[in-house]
Design a protein around this motif. Structure first.
Motif, short mmCIF file in Angstrom:
data_model
loop_
_atom_site.label_atom_id
_atom_site.label_comp_id
_atom_site.label_asym_id
_atom_site.label_seq_id
_atom_site.Cartn_x
_atom_site.Cartn_y
_atom_site.Cartn_z
N LEU A 5 17.00 35.22 9.21
CA LEU A 5 18.45 35.08 9.13
C LEU A 5 18.85 34.28 7.90
CD1 LEU A 5 19.07 34.24 12.88
CD2 LEU A 5 19.53 36.41 11.73
N LYS A 6 19.98 34.60 7.32
CA LYS A 6 20.52 33.85 6.19
C LYS A 6 21.40 32.75 6.74
CE LYS A 6 22.96 34.41 1.80
NZ LYS A 6 23.67 35.36 0.91
N GLN A 7 21.07 31.53 6.44
CA GLN A 7 21.80 30.41 7.01
C GLN A 7 23.29 30.45 6.64
OE1 GLN A 7 19.58 26.76 6.06
NE2 GLN A 7 18.85 26.86 8.17
N PHE A 8 24.11 30.11 7.64
CA PHE A 8 25.56 30.00 7.53
C PHE A 8 26.27 31.35 7.50
CE2 PHE A 8 23.68 26.27 5.42
CZ PHE A 8 23.98 25.34 6.40
N ASP A 9 25.53 32.45 7.65
CA ASP A 9 26.17 33.75 7.86
C ASP A 9 26.38 33.95 9.36
OD1 ASP A 9 26.21 34.24 5.19
OD2 ASP A 9 24.77 35.89 5.21
N LYS A 10 27.23 34.90 9.72
CA LYS A 10 27.56 35.10 11.13
C LYS A 10 26.35 35.45 11.99
CE LYS A 10 32.49 36.05 10.88
NZ LYS A 10 33.59 37.01 11.12
N PRO A 11 25.40 36.28 11.51
CA PRO A 11 24.23 36.56 12.35
C PRO A 11 23.43 35.30 12.70
CG PRO A 11 24.42 38.22 10.64
CD PRO A 11 25.43 37.16 10.31
N TRP A 12 23.43 34.33 11.78
CA TRP A 12 22.75 33.05 12.05
C TRP A 12 23.47 32.32 13.17
CZ3 TRP A 12 23.73 27.73 10.08
CH2 TRP A 12 22.61 26.89 10.19
N ASP A 13 24.81 32.30 13.11
CA ASP A 13 25.59 31.68 14.18
C ASP A 13 25.30 32.34 15.52
OD1 ASP A 13 26.73 30.12 12.22
OD2 ASP A 13 28.65 31.17 12.21
N GLN A 14 25.22 33.67 15.50
CA GLN A 14 24.94 34.40 16.72
C GLN A 14 23.54 34.12 17.24
OE1 GLN A 14 25.75 38.30 15.20
NE2 GLN A 14 27.98 38.07 15.36
N GLY A 15 22.63 33.81 16.31
CA GLY A 15 21.27 33.45 16.71
C GLY A 15 21.24 32.21 17.58
N TYR A 16 22.11 31.25 17.27
CA TYR A 16 22.22 30.06 18.13
C TYR A 16 22.73 30.46 19.51
CZ TYR A 16 21.55 26.76 14.26
OH TYR A 16 21.02 26.04 13.23
N ALA A 17 23.79 31.25 19.52
CA ALA A 17 24.40 31.64 20.79
C ALA A 17 23.45 32.45 21.66
CB ALA A 17 25.69 32.43 20.53
N ASN A 18 22.60 33.25 21.01
CA ASN A 18 21.69 34.13 21.74
C ASN A 18 20.30 33.54 21.95
OD1 ASN A 18 23.75 36.06 21.74
ND2 ASN A 18 23.07 36.96 19.81
N ALA A 19 20.10 32.31 21.49
CA ALA A 19 18.79 31.65 21.63
C ALA A 19 17.68 32.51 21.05
CB ALA A 19 18.50 31.32 23.08
N SER A 20 17.90 33.02 19.83
CA SER A 20 16.94 33.94 19.24
C SER A 20 15.86 33.25 18.41
CB SER A 20 17.66 34.99 18.40
OG SER A 20 18.35 34.40 17.33
N PHE A 21 16.00 31.94 18.18
CA PHE A 21 14.93 31.20 17.51
C PHE A 21 14.77 29.84 18.16
CE2 PHE A 21 18.83 31.01 14.95
CZ PHE A 21 19.09 29.65 14.90
N ALA A 22 13.54 29.31 18.08
CA ALA A 22 13.18 28.13 18.88
C ALA A 22 13.32 26.82 18.12
CB ALA A 22 11.75 28.27 19.40
N THR A 23 13.28 26.85 16.78
CA THR A 23 13.37 25.62 16.01
C THR A 23 14.25 25.83 14.77
OG1 THR A 23 11.50 25.99 14.49
CG2 THR A 23 10.98 25.06 16.65
N VAL A 24 14.78 24.73 14.28
CA VAL A 24 15.52 24.76 13.02
C VAL A 24 15.40 23.37 12.39
CG1 VAL A 24 17.72 24.13 14.11
CG2 VAL A 24 17.74 25.32 11.91
N ALA A 25 15.17 23.34 11.07
CA ALA A 25 15.21 22.07 10.35
C ALA A 25 16.62 21.52 10.48
CB ALA A 25 14.84 22.29 8.89
#
Length: 442
Positions: free
Chosen positions: A266-286
């Protein structure tokens, strides 16, 4: 938790040694899309009042912490309008154009740390000298130094700094059979980002369906680089990005991620990245301190109690910002007063309480206390302690005029070529190199 003035002073001393510390972009977090998202103070009816405009590149927390409303109640003749552009690489070129034209600027303009050297060296005459109106001792010495011109003008007042941690979904870790305790987890990757990558490989062996270990390889690149003392410029101001040991280390770790199956790409700060948070699609983030509020906002109620925070493999500083008053501001006097108030220690502590943006005003440290909703959201993690500990050992770093566009070329062109388009690391590096040569006029 930081509870004593003495410990606050100790942090100040340690942080001051880390002169010119702060991270590469991403600065503060964005909150919508690549365009403008204007939002008022909640008390912006006009009616003959003076309307001050505040231009930012994302969630600064002023509106969220109620500071605009508080200020307009204290000053009934003032209303405030916040003009938000999500990405700083979109925001800053617009600001430069308006500064150079001498018109069209907001009354207050935010400046990301990756752009502050360019602002100081090339746009110093376009900003008001705020050093005449404030007690500069309120801020970390190195923070003031970053915003001071060669002739002594202070063109920006420090907002936050970005000591870094790792935010992780402990529910996904548990399903993947990994350690969930924040202290034990931090011990597993302590001192080496390659250990973090190795844990990602373990995660992917039993990853919950539809999930990845990390949001993006670019995120990992920025996290590693922000803990390195050598970046894109040397102390003399010479560009050394292609020979930098820090860049090489960060690139190599990022390539380990980009060429594996552990990234959500995902490209950070794009909408798909935001949706990744909402959908719990990744487990870690710096996770710099300023991202705490971002994660909370984008994950929503469904993420409450599922996120946790652990110390990063190495201490680093990602982001941080300033606010300045352009000489072209329509309401210069009133804007100076608002800028002073917004960045005062008391207000920085209020923003931290709302979204954990870590203050650049040391006198605020002894009072820092995240809101109960924030600590509950992050599984009652000792957020203040984790970020304070990180701030103590951030290495000194040097920034240059083209720091941000060099970084963007490496992350948004070089790394994405590998991660999203299947190019080799060598091809990604070459693509970034070509872009950087254009940026530098080579």
């Amino acid at each position: 938790m930081r509870t004593t003035t003495r410990r606050s002073h100790r942090l100040l001393a340690l942080a001051a040694v880390a002169a010119l510390t702060t991270g590469v972009l991403a600065g503060c977090a964005g909150d919508s899309d690549d365009g403008d998202d204007s939002s008022g103070s909640g008390n912006n009816s006009g009616g003959g009042k003076t309307t001050l405009t505040v231009g930012t590149f994302g969630v600064f927390g002023y509106k969220q912490a109620g500071l605009y409303d508080e200020y307009t109640k204290l000053h009934p003749d003032i209303t405030i309008k916040e003009n938000v552009t999500t990405r700083t690489d979109v925001y800053w070129p617009k600001v430069l154009t308006r500064l150079q034209a001498g018109s069209g600027t907001d009354d207050i303009q935010a400046i990301e740390v990756g752009n502050i050297t360019e602002a100081v060296q090339t746009q110093g005459s376009k900003f008001v000298d705020l050093g005449k109106d404030v007690d500069k001792s309120q801020w970390l010495d190195w923070k003031n130094a970053q915003a001071t011109t060669a002739d002594g003008k202070l063109i920006g007042l420090g907002t936050d700094i970005g000591p870094m941690a790792i935010c992780y979904r402990k529910d996904l870790f548990e399903k993947a059979g990994l350690e969930t305790d924040r202290t034990k987890l931090a011990a597993q990757w302590k001192g080496d980002w390659n250990k973090y990558v190795d844990l990602g490989k373990q995660y992917m062996k039993k990853a919950p369906s539809g999930t990845k270990f990390v949001d993006s390889a670019s995120s990992v690149y920025n996290a590693v680089l922000n803990g390195e003392s050598e970046r894109y410029y040397d102390k003399s101001g010479k560009v050394v990005w292609d020979k930098s040991s820090g860049v090489k280390n960060a690139w190599d770790v990022a390539m380990s991620v980009a060429t594996s199956n552990m990234s959500a790409k995902l490209k950070q700060f794009d909408k798909p990245w935001d949706q990744g948070y909402a959908n719990a699609s990744f487990a870690t983030v710096a996770c710099p301190a300023w991202m705490i509020g971002y994660i909370q906002e984008k994950s929503g109620d469904a993420g409450k109690g599922k996120w946790d925070v652990a110390a990063a493999p190495t201490a680093g500083n990602w982001g941080g910002a300033f606010i300045g008053v352009p000489t072209a501001a329509k309401h210069q006097k009133e804007a100076i007063e608002l800028a002073k108030w917004l960045t005062a220690p008391e207000q920085q502590a209020k923003v931290f309480a709302k979204q954990a943006s870590f203050p650049s005003a040391p006198s605020a440290y002894s009072t820092l206390k995240p809101a109960s909703a924030t600590t509950e959201f992050f599984s009652n993690a000792p957020i203040t302690q984790i970020f304070s500990d990180a701030a103590k050992t951030i290495p000194a770093q040097v920034f240059g005029v083209k720091d941000q566009p060099i970084n963007t070329a490496l992350t948004d062109i070089g790394i994405l070529q590998v991660e999203q388009k299947g190019k080799s690391p060598e091809q990604g590096w070459d693509a970034a190199t070509n872009e950087i040569k254009d940026v530098l006029g080579q």
